[in-house]
Design a protein around this motif. Structure first.
Motif, PDB file in Angstrom:
ATOM      1  N   VAL A  96       0.867  -1.104  -0.040  1.00 57.37           N
ATOM      2  CA  VAL A  96      -0.133   0.050  -0.068  1.00 57.37           C
ATOM      3  C   VAL A  96       0.982   1.274   0.005  1.00 57.37           C
ATOM      4  CG1 VAL A  96      -1.642   1.386   1.320  1.00 57.37           C
ATOM      5  CG2 VAL A  96      -1.814  -1.230   1.204  1.00 57.37           C
ATOM      6  N   GLU A  97       0.511   2.001  -0.970  1.00 57.81           N
ATOM      7  CA  GLU A  97       1.214   3.480  -0.903  1.00 57.81           C
ATOM      8  C   GLU A  97       0.838   4.291  -0.316  1.00 57.81           C
ATOM      9  OE1 GLU A  97       3.354   6.506  -4.131  1.00 57.81           O
ATOM     10  OE2 GLU A  97       2.524   4.688  -4.918  1.00 57.81           O
ATOM     11  N   VAL A  98       1.304   5.085   0.908  1.00 56.48           N
ATOM     12  CA  VAL A  98       0.940   6.207   1.478  1.00 56.48           C
ATOM     13  C   VAL A  98       1.595   7.565   0.965  1.00 56.48           C
ATOM     14  CG1 VAL A  98       0.460   7.199   3.602  1.00 56.48           C
ATOM     15  CG2 VAL A  98       0.154   4.714   3.214  1.00 56.48           C
ATOM     16  N   LEU A  99       1.058   8.530   0.774  1.00 54.35           N
ATOM     17  CA  LEU A  99       1.434   9.797   0.704  1.00 54.35           C
ATOM     18  C   LEU A  99       1.215  10.724   2.020  1.00 54.35           C
ATOM     19  CD1 LEU A  99       2.729  12.196  -1.048  1.00 54.35           C
ATOM     20  CD2 LEU A  99       0.634  12.737  -1.776  1.00 54.35           C
ATOM     21  N   VAL A 100       2.238  11.097   2.526  1.00 50.25           N
ATOM     22  CA  VAL A 100       2.159  11.920   3.905  1.00 50.25           C
ATOM     23  C   VAL A 100       2.697  13.458   3.570  1.00 50.25           C
ATOM     24  CG1 VAL A 100       3.397  12.352   5.977  1.00 50.25           C
ATOM     25  CG2 VAL A 100       2.812   9.957   5.484  1.00 50.25           C
ATOM     26  N   ILE A 101       1.650  14.042   3.700  1.00 52.23           N
ATOM     27  CA  ILE A 101       1.955  15.629   3.495  1.00 52.23           C
ATOM     28  C   ILE A 101       1.923  16.249   4.833  1.00 52.23           C
ATOM     29  CG2 ILE A 101       1.251  17.701   2.238  1.00 52.23           C
ATOM     30  CD1 ILE A 101      -0.279  15.929   0.359  1.00 52.23           C
ATOM     31  N   ASP A 102       3.130  16.801   5.298  1.00 49.90           N
ATOM     32  CA  ASP A 102       3.281  17.157   6.870  1.00 49.90           C
ATOM     33  C   ASP A 102       4.544  18.150   6.540  1.00 49.90           C
ATOM     34  OD1 ASP A 102       4.042  17.699   9.509  1.00 49.90           O
ATOM     35  OD2 ASP A 102       2.162  16.400   9.695  1.00 49.90           O
ATOM     36  N   ASP A 103       4.515  19.634   7.069  1.00 53.25           N
ATOM     37  CA  ASP A 103       5.784  20.333   7.179  1.00 53.25           C
ATOM     38  C   ASP A 103       6.510  20.224   8.084  1.00 53.25           C
ATOM     39  OD1 ASP A 103       3.521  21.380   8.608  1.00 53.25           O
ATOM     40  OD2 ASP A 103       4.668  23.477   8.583  1.00 53.25           O
ATOM     41  N   GLU A 104       6.110  19.298   9.372  1.00 48.72           N
ATOM     42  CA  GLU A 104       7.002  19.258  10.310  1.00 48.72           C
ATOM     43  C   GLU A 104       8.124  17.893  10.043  1.00 48.72           C
ATOM     44  OE1 GLU A 104       5.205  18.958  14.325  1.00 48.72           O
ATOM     45  OE2 GLU A 104       3.563  20.190  13.495  1.00 48.72           O
ATOM     46  N   VAL A 105       9.230  18.408   9.547  1.00 45.85           N
ATOM     47  CA  VAL A 105      10.207  17.361   9.015  1.00 45.85           C
ATOM     48  C   VAL A 105      10.439  16.032   9.837  1.00 45.85           C
ATOM     49  CG1 VAL A 105      12.438  17.091   7.997  1.00 45.85           C
ATOM     50  CG2 VAL A 105      11.368  19.074   7.621  1.00 45.85           C
ATOM     51  N   ARG A 123       8.994  12.350   8.962  1.00 46.02           N
ATOM     52  CA  ARG A 123       9.824  11.182   9.158  1.00 46.02           C
ATOM     53  C   ARG A 123       9.727  10.126   9.661  1.00 46.02           C
ATOM     54  NH1 ARG A 123      11.984   9.753   4.945  1.00 46.02           N
ATOM     55  NH2 ARG A 123      11.158   8.036   5.512  1.00 46.02           N
ATOM     56  N   ALA A 124       9.557  10.535  11.244  1.00 45.54           N
ATOM     57  CA  ALA A 124       9.003   9.338  12.149  1.00 45.54           C
ATOM     58  C   ALA A 124       7.880   8.691  11.687  1.00 45.54           C
ATOM     59  CB  ALA A 124       8.759  10.070  13.666  1.00 45.54           C
ATOM     60  N   LEU A 125       6.977   9.629  11.205  1.00 41.29           N
ATOM     61  CA  LEU A 125       5.451   9.008  10.679  1.00 41.29           C
ATOM     62  C   LEU A 125       5.802   7.906   9.499  1.00 41.29           C
ATOM     63  CD1 LEU A 125       2.470   9.297  11.193  1.00 41.29           C
ATOM     64  CD2 LEU A 125       2.540  11.029   9.520  1.00 41.29           C
ATOM     65  N   ALA A 126       6.576   8.488   8.620  1.00 42.90           N
ATOM     66  CA  ALA A 126       6.940   7.531   7.790  1.00 42.90           C
ATOM     67  C   ALA A 126       7.627   6.429   8.033  1.00 42.90           C
ATOM     68  CB  ALA A 126       8.003   8.227   6.395  1.00 42.90           C
ATOM     69  N   ASP A 127       8.604   6.341   8.828  1.00 47.15           N
ATOM     70  CA  ASP A 127       9.391   5.267   9.371  1.00 47.15           C
ATOM     71  C   ASP A 127       8.274   4.463  10.129  1.00 47.15           C
ATOM     72  OD1 ASP A 127      11.709   6.178   8.480  1.00 47.15           O
ATOM     73  OD2 ASP A 127      12.335   6.910  10.512  1.00 47.15           O
ATOM     74  N   GLY A 128       7.401   4.652  11.020  1.00 53.15           N
ATOM     75  CA  GLY A 128       6.548   3.973  11.490  1.00 53.15           C
ATOM     76  C   GLY A 128       5.474   3.367  10.465  1.00 53.15           C
ATOM     77  N   LEU A 129       4.912   3.923   9.353  1.00 60.09           N
ATOM     78  CA  LEU A 129       4.336   3.334   8.512  1.00 60.09           C
ATOM     79  C   LEU A 129       4.983   2.139   7.552  1.00 60.09           C
ATOM     80  CD1 LEU A 129       2.325   6.421   7.193  1.00 60.09           C
ATOM     81  CD2 LEU A 129       1.179   4.385   8.446  1.00 60.09           C
ATOM     82  N   VAL A 174       5.960   4.497   1.609  1.00 61.09           N
ATOM     83  CA  VAL A 174       5.754   5.988   1.844  1.00 61.09           C
ATOM     84  C   VAL A 174       6.269   6.903   0.962  1.00 61.09           C
ATOM     85  CG1 VAL A 174       5.824   7.598   3.906  1.00 61.09           C
ATOM     86  CG2 VAL A 174       5.539   5.148   4.585  1.00 61.09           C
ATOM     87  N   THR A 175       5.602   7.948   0.765  1.00 63.59           N
ATOM     88  CA  THR A 175       6.348   9.314   0.110  1.00 63.59           C
ATOM     89  C   THR A 175       5.825  10.488   0.988  1.00 63.59           C
ATOM     90  OG1 THR A 175       6.219   8.339  -2.256  1.00 63.59           O
ATOM     91  CG2 THR A 175       6.190  10.684  -1.913  1.00 63.59           C
ATOM     92  N   VAL A 176       6.909  11.103   1.152  1.00 63.03           N
ATOM     93  CA  VAL A 176       6.749  12.306   2.207  1.00 63.03           C
ATOM     94  C   VAL A 176       6.884  13.630   1.439  1.00 63.03           C
ATOM     95  CG1 VAL A 176       7.617  13.562   4.165  1.00 63.03           C
ATOM     96  CG2 VAL A 176       7.527  11.142   4.250  1.00 63.03           C
ATOM     97  N   CYS A 177       5.978  14.431   1.494  1.00 58.82           N
ATOM     98  CA  CYS A 177       5.962  15.852   0.923  1.00 58.82           C
ATOM     99  C   CYS A 177       5.867  16.894   2.229  1.00 58.82           C
ATOM    100  CB  CYS A 177       5.032  16.162  -0.121  1.00 58.82           C
ATOM    101  SG  CYS A 177       5.078  15.285  -1.720  1.00 58.82           S
ATOM    102  N   HIS A 178       6.652  18.075   2.005  1.00 55.81           N
ATOM    103  CA  HIS A 178       6.557  18.940   3.364  1.00 55.81           C
ATOM    104  C   HIS A 178       5.900  20.153   3.111  1.00 55.81           C
ATOM    105  CE1 HIS A 178       9.215  16.085   5.598  1.00 55.81           C
ATOM    106  NE2 HIS A 178      10.187  16.295   4.368  1.00 55.81           N
ATOM    107  N   ASP A 179       5.229  20.498   1.952  1.00 55.01           N
ATOM    108  CA  ASP A 179       4.359  21.765   1.876  1.00 55.01           C
ATOM    109  C   ASP A 179       3.073  21.288   0.900  1.00 55.01           C
ATOM    110  OD1 ASP A 179       4.768  22.602  -1.296  1.00 55.01           O
ATOM    111  OD2 ASP A 179       6.732  21.804  -0.525  1.00 55.01           O
ATOM    112  N   GLY A 180       2.191  22.176   1.012  1.00 58.88           N
ATOM    113  CA  GLY A 180       0.955  21.819   0.294  1.00 58.88           C
ATOM    114  C   GLY A 180       1.044  21.783  -0.934  1.00 58.88           C
ATOM    115  N   HIS A 181       1.744  22.722  -1.690  1.00 58.84           N
ATOM    116  CA  HIS A 181       1.665  22.692  -3.241  1.00 58.84           C
ATOM    117  C   HIS A 181       2.396  21.464  -3.702  1.00 58.84           C
ATOM    118  CE1 HIS A 181       1.628  24.358  -7.285  1.00 58.84           C
ATOM    119  NE2 HIS A 181       2.913  24.105  -7.253  1.00 58.84           N
TER     120      HIS A 181
END
Length: 237
Positions: free
Chosen positions: A15-24, A28-34, A41-48
């Motif tokens: 399952v691929e999860v996209l995490v969008i959160d600006d608190e780096v 990162r901890a969220l991505a590691d946990g998932l 997991v793919t992580v983006c740090h801003d809304g755009h």
């Protein structure tokens, strides 16, 4: 730029999860946990950036923080739903109150989780979202014998499958969702390439040509039409 974590081997489908959160650090901890529980997991740090990623590389679930730079989480959610992206969205927020939860769900989010939370609860919520049929998302978009499936990202005319690139697919999906309503080059550029794209609007003409060579010319049809002075439209019933 988004960062990606490789999948961990497990018995269930990846399952691929996209995490969008600006608190780096939190992201990162969220991505590691998932990831430790078998998700990719793919992580983006801003809304755009997250908004663009969600449109161009659809994930299975989006985990979206409300308080984001550039575009707020609420605006990301609103734009995605307005543009026909029905990926399940789980909103994370530090806010507290029933009115906030109601507002988020009314924007088109599928679930709501307040910080702090346990990874077990987050994983359970994500898996629950995957079992739900996405509200508002048609199984197929049909114009005459042209059938587009936005969830499986497939296209066929009659019984003949048609292979499109990701950008061609996004363009055709936008035109088919707006069947009978001409869309200007700028509108198409904003919706398919993203608001604020540095691309010249004439790239739309190039991609319309690509589409016609795949979905119309081989079948002797003319679904994708030019409306002089107004743009492009998919015609049909």
């Amino acid at each position: 730029m988004p960062s990606e974590s490789p999948a961990v081997g497990h018995d269930e489908a990846v399952v691929e999860v996209l995490v969008i959160d600006d608190e780096v650090r939190f992201a990162r901890a969220l991505a590691d946990g998932l990831q430790s529980r078998g998700f990719t997991v793919t992580v983006c740090h801003d809304g755009h950036t997250g908004y663009q990623r969600a449109k161009e590389h659809p994930a299975d679930v989006i985990v979206l923080d409300l308080m984001l730079p550039d575009l707020s989480g609420a605006e990301v959610c609103t734009r995605l739903r307005a543009e026909g992206v029905w990926t399940p969205i789980l909103v994370l927020t530090a806010r507290d109150g029933d009115s906030d939860e109601t507002d988020v769900l009314n924007l088109g989010a599928d679930d709501y989780l307040r910080k702090p939370f346990s990874y077990s609860v987050l994983v359970a919520r994500c898996r629950a979202l995957l079992r739900r049929p996405p509200a508002g998302d048609p199984a197929e978009i049909v114009v005459d014998d042209l059938v587009l499936d936005p969830r499986r990202r497939t296209l066929r005319r009659g019984e003949t499958p048609i292979d499109l690139t990701r950008r061609e697919f996004a363009l055709l999906e936008y035109l088919m969702r707006n069947r009978g309503r001409p869309r200007s080059k700028q509108e198409i550029l904003d919706h398919v390439w993203g608001v604020g794209s540095a691309r010249d609007a004439n790239v739309v003409e190039v991609y319309v040509g690509y589409l016609r060579r795949k979905v119309d010319v081989p079948f002797g049809t003319s679904s994708v039409q030019t409306v002089r002075g107004r743009g492009y439209v998919v015609q049909g019933s």
